[in-house]
Write an enzyme that holds these catalytic residues in place. Structure first.
Site, PDB file in Angstrom:
ATOM      1  N   GLY A 250       0.800  -1.218   0.000  1.00 58.89           N
ATOM      2  CA  GLY A 250       0.000   0.000   0.000  1.00 58.89           C
ATOM      3  C   GLY A 250       0.836   1.273   0.000  1.00 58.89           C
ATOM      4  N   HIS A 251       0.136   2.411  -0.101  1.00 58.55           N
ATOM      5  CA  HIS A 251       0.847   3.689  -0.195  1.00 58.55           C
ATOM      6  C   HIS A 251       1.573   4.033   1.109  1.00 58.55           C
ATOM      7  CE1 HIS A 251      -3.376   5.564   0.722  1.00 58.55           C
ATOM      8  NE2 HIS A 251      -2.844   5.053   1.806  1.00 58.55           N
ATOM      9  N   ASN A 252       2.723   4.682   0.961  1.00 62.72           N
ATOM     10  CA  ASN A 252       3.580   5.152   2.052  1.00 62.72           C
ATOM     11  C   ASN A 252       4.254   4.026   2.842  1.00 62.72           C
ATOM     12  OD1 ASN A 252       2.414   7.630   1.338  1.00 62.72           O
ATOM     13  ND2 ASN A 252       0.922   7.530   2.994  1.00 62.72           N
TER      14      ASN A 252
END
Length: 340
Positions: A250-252
């Site tokens: 997922g993002h980050n």
């Protein structure tokens, strides 16, 4: 190695050559033995080399017909005197080195750009690259030397890829900075928007992502795996990481050096995976969780809170592996008592 239409055999090689690569030692007479192939314990015949890395297969060694076998340093066996023992610290790693010695792909890739590829005028392509059929390389892309980009792949605006990358077929890469010696297997999706929405009065407002994906050197990403760009901070995959097929990052997310992520793992946004961690198949990691270095998580484990020390974890929620086994035994006892 029984399917020869997809590889070529570069052998035979003497045991003298083999021991130089894996660090084993033999008598002068044994050094002259020729090895033609590498095969499994059960399939190996005279002239073949095999390996024993798991005690589970010790019985197979007793009937093994191989000329030589890679074994651990502490291995002793009186059940097979015909097979020469090559004692090494890590037989499986030694096997991997010798596969590179003995075998090569049947198809040789020569530097060229396919006529059907589209390369934008402002894109910079390094020396000795192979660009396959129907590849699309957009404006301001930079690709290093000796890269291979296979058919149907899409490299979006501004992406930077280092030297000796191998981008297999039908890969898409956007908003990413990629280091040297990176491998992305077919169908990989790198740098697309993550799952970010703000909900208000029944409306799911998409959050525009401004982060990137940063991938270090010597990283492999498996087929049909996805790595989302950061929503605000970058998504980071550090050097030497190995990501299996069908993994969702997922993002980050920040995955530190040398971590191994096995198939069907899902890592939710803004989590950190420590250096040299190993996540087994179908492990789930909740968002905003930090996992310390050198943590192993057994398959199907669920991580819902920080793991602060190295160790082996299992279960959902993930706990030290012994505690998980105790929980399983206690639960089984309770179920059996209820049945009675």
């Amino acid at each position: 190695m029984s399917r020869v239409q997809f590889y070529k055999n570069l052998g035979p090689f003497s045991l003298n050559k083999i021991t130089q690569i894996v660090g084993a030692s033999l008598s002068e007479e044994q050094n002259e033995v020729l090895i033609h192939n590498i095969k499994s314990l059960k399939e190996a015949e005279f002239g073949d080399l095999t390996f024993l890395n798991n005690k589970k297969y010790t019985e197979d060694f007793a009937t093994c017909k191989a000329s030589a076998c890679l074994v651990p340093l502490d291995f002793t066996s009186f059940t097979n005197t015909k097979t020469i023992l090559l004692k090494v610290a890590n037989p499986y790693y030694a096997y991997a080195l010798l596969v590179d010695l003995f075998y090569a792909p049947m198809r040789s890739i020569k530097p060229q750009i396919s006529p059907s590829a589209y390369i934008a005028k402002s894109a910079k392509i390094g020396k000795n690259c192979y660009i396959g059929h129907n590849v699309v390389i957009e404006e301001e892309v930079e690709i290093g030397d000796a890269c291979v980009i296979e058919s149907g792949s899409f490299i979006d605006y501004g992406v930077k890829i280092g030297n000796r990358a191998r981008i297999d077929s039908n890969v898409s890469i956007s908003c990413s900075i990629i280091g040297d010696d990176v491998v992305i297997l077919p169908g990989g999706r790198i740098g697309q928007d993550g799952f970010g929405f703000a909900t208000h009065q029944g409306v799911h407002k998409k959050i525009y992502h401004t982060g990137r994906v940063i991938i270090g050197n010597n990283v492999e990403i498996g087929a049909n795996s996805t790595i989302d760009r950061g929503s605000m901070n970058d998504t980071i995959i550090e050097d030497l990481c190995r990501i299996d097929n069908l993994v969702q990052i997922g993002h980050n997310v920040h995955i530190k050096k040398g971590a191994i992520i096995v198939a069907q793992v899902g890592v939710a946004g803004s989590s950190t995976i420590g250096s040299y961690c190993a996540l087994g198949g179908q492990v789930g990691v909740a968002g905003h969780v930090t996992i310390a270095d050198n943590v192993q998580i057994a398959g199907q484990g669920g991580v819902i809170q920080d793991i602060k020390e190295a160790g082996i974890m299992g279960g959902t929620p993930a706990v030290p592996i012994r505690d998980w086994h105790k929980q399983t035994i206690m639960l089984k006892k309770l179920i059996n008592e209820k049945k009675k």
